[in-house]
Design an enzyme around this catalytic site. Structure first.
Site, short mmCIF file in Angstrom:
data_model
loop_
_atom_site.label_atom_id
_atom_site.label_comp_id
_atom_site.label_asym_id
_atom_site.label_seq_id
_atom_site.Cartn_x
_atom_site.Cartn_y
_atom_site.Cartn_z
N LYS A 116 0.72 -1.36 0.00
CA LYS A 116 -0.04 -0.06 0.11
C LYS A 116 0.84 1.27 -0.10
O LYS A 116 0.44 2.45 -0.35
CB LYS A 116 -0.99 0.12 1.17
CG LYS A 116 -0.37 -0.23 2.39
CD LYS A 116 -1.59 -0.19 3.61
CE LYS A 116 -1.12 -0.08 4.88
NZ LYS A 116 -2.25 0.01 5.83
N ARG A 117 2.05 1.10 0.38
CA ARG A 117 2.81 2.40 0.59
C ARG A 117 3.48 2.45 -0.91
O ARG A 117 3.68 3.65 -1.39
CB ARG A 117 4.12 2.31 1.34
CG ARG A 117 3.72 2.65 2.90
CD ARG A 117 5.12 2.62 3.64
NE ARG A 117 5.55 1.13 3.87
CZ ARG A 117 6.77 0.98 3.16
NH1 ARG A 117 7.38 1.83 2.48
NH2 ARG A 117 7.26 -0.13 3.39
#
Ligand code: GLU
Length: 553
Positions: free
Chosen positions: A298-299
């Protein structure tokens, strides 16, 4: 247990709580057939919906419904520090949007459905407290007042001495403290956490059996893990056990980052006196980064956020079909053999899911699936769905599509309904704007360099004559064949071969071939060198627009 012990428990839980027996009665076993699955997805609302969350939801939902079972959406919002308001609703909404129907839990209208709720962990405190209190009464849990500094010091000490980290065995100092010491700490206003008094021995091995990972030998849990934090909320480990028991979950399908916790979870079920559900730990979706495989993150990856697909305008069913592909690689063959069947009829197999190496994410594959799906839609559907998308993400496009819906529909119907080979060049609604742009006069221009490019191939005066001759015979009603015949006649009249073969046979005889003449028209009409069928484009544009644009040479 002495009176002080009762007093301690009363001070920890002064409120009126249901008894475990009452809870068993309130949430009775479901009367379902042996083979029926009750599954759930249990997201923590921390800001966005992970693509992997949709993957896990789809798998859980399909397996439940294929067995005439129940699929639950439970919100695991006990980590108040990480919670982002609105994410629970976003998750419920996303499930609905992608056609994943949950029978129980939060729905897209932010209502709770089902008899096994509440389905938000933050609303289930009394239930967790009832069991924690019961464990305290049985001496299977204890309050721990260790401060952050003390725990930090313990960690350092363990690191220096080369000991395993954690709160266990001889390091679990509050395990041995007396009731009086705990009461004294409470008197001083300290807030404890409640820890499990683990009966496990790390030297012992237990055999765990995971539906995907298989049988594995793992050390027994001996950590006195926190089951209730000082804010009164349970930890994930404890809450999931209580919830999956009371919601009568039969199969816990979750990310394999939880697999190492399995000995602890099985221990919790055993201490609580319950039958553990069957576990299936999913290998996470991976992606190739610099030649190496890694988890979709997700980063790092915008595609990890489900909103990416919405914004890009992928039809929901394309995303679902792509996920089915990732889940069961035989889905692709199935689709080939069942071209028009609803994907709900595909039987998803748990056994065919990736065992340890997660499926590989591939945006090109999703794009291909999406093109196939959009190619099957009729013009009304394409118009309606691109309009819904545009209203949210591209107001100018929305205005354009709505300015003359009959015209928009005709544009979108080019090489579509009834076409032998429907166009497959659109993979998402965000591409529609660019696709239809040149049909509208407001900002239509032909780039000077492009015009020059064709005028280098056809000398300007001749180009004008070609246009004149073409327009003198062209009729908007002309079908593909007549259109092309007329184009050929004009081309030949001006010294261009009627087809490529003739041209290739004796290039010296011609100035070029009919394709060059078509290119002239295409550039003047659309400002592009590549478009769908030009005859169809002209029919949609209409006589006046065609003439005006062609004469603007
Ligand atoms: N709340 C947990 C998570 O988001 C759920 C794990 C589970 O499905 O039990 O990772």
């Amino acid at each position: 247990m002495n009176n002080n012990h009762d007093l301690l428990i009363k001070r920890l839980f002064p409120e009126e709580l249901p008894s475990p027996a009452e809870l068993e009665k309130k949430y009775p076993p479901r009367s379902l057939a042996e083979t029926t699955m009750v599954t759930r997805v249990a997201p923590s609302p921390t800001g966005f919906v992970h693509f992997g969350g949709l993957y896990a939801s789809l798998i859980s939902e399909r397996l439940a419904h294929q067995s005439s079972g129940i699929f639950i959406l439970r919100i695991e919002d006990t980590d108040k520090k990480r919670e982002v308001a609105g994410t629970a609703e976003l998750f419920a909404h996303s499930l609905k949007q992608y056609g994943i129907i949950n029978d129980e839990g939060l729905n897209e209208k932010s209502e709770e459905i089902g008899n096994y709720g509440p389905y938000k962990q933050s609303e289930r405190s009394a239930i967790y407290h009832a069991y924690i209190k019961d464990l305290l009464q049985q001496g299977k849990a204890y309050p721990c007042f260790a401060t952050t500094e003390e725990l930090e010091a313990l960690r350092n000490q363990q690191e220096t001495m080369g000991d395993r980290s954690g709160y266990y065995g001889r390091f679990a100092t509050w395990r041995e403290k007396s009731t009086e010491e705990a009461l004294a700490a409470l008197d001083k206003g300290f807030k404890p956490v409640i820890r499990l008094k683990s009966p496990g021995n790390f030297q012992n091995k237990i055999m765990v059996d995971d539906l995907l990972i298989g049988k594995r030998e793992m050390p027994e849990n001996d950590q006195d893990i926190v089951i209730m934090k000082s804010d009164g909320l349970p930890t994930y480990h404890f809450a999931h056990a209580v919830d999956d028991h009371l919601m009568r979950t039969t199969h816990v399908i979750r990310g394999n980052e939880w697999f190492p916790s399995l000995p602890l979870h099985l221990q919790l079920f055993s201490i609580l006196g319950w039958k553990a559900p069957v576990y299936a730990h999913l290998a996470p979706i991976q992606k190739i980064d610099n030649g190496n495989k890694r988890k979709l993150s997700k980063r790092k990856d915008q595609e990890a956020d489900l909103s990416y697909y919405k914004k890009a305008g992928y039809p929901e069913e394309a995303v679902i079909e792509y996920l089915l592909n990732l889940a069961n690689s035989n889905f692709e063959d199935w689709r080939r053999e069942h071209l028009d069947t609803d994907n709900g009829e595909f039987v998803l197999s748990l056994k065919k899911l990736a065992k340890s190496n997660g499926p590989l994410f591939d945006l090109i594959k999703l794009t291909d699936i999406s093109k196939e799906i959009i190619a099957k839609m009729n013009a009304d559907e394409v118009l309606e769905r691109s309009l819904v998308w545009a209203k949210e993400f591209d107001q100018d496009l929305a205005k354009r599509l709505e300015s003359d819906t009959a015209y928009s529909r005709q544009i979108l119907n080019i090489e579509r309904e009834g076409a032998i080979k429907p166009r497959k060049d659109i993979s998402r609604w965000s591409e529609i704007g660019e696709e239809i742009e040149y049909f509208y006069d407001d900002d239509f221009t032909v780039e000077a360099s492009l015009k020059q490019e064709i005028l280098n191939e056809i000398e300007p005066n001749q180009a004008k004559l070609i246009i004149q001759d073409f327009l003198s015979t062209y009729n908007i009603e002309d079908g593909q064949e007549e259109w092309f015949d007329k184009l050929k006649v004009v081309a030949e009249k001006h010294g261009y071969a009627g087809n490529n073969k003739e041209y290739k046979a004796s290039p010296d005889k011609y100035k070029g071939q009919v394709g060059t003449v078509a290119k002239l028209l295409r550039i003047l009409l659309t400002g592009r060198t590549q478009t769908p069928n030009l005859c169809a484009i002209m029919q949609v544009m209409g006589q006046k627009r065609v003439e005006k644009r062609l004469r603007e040479i």
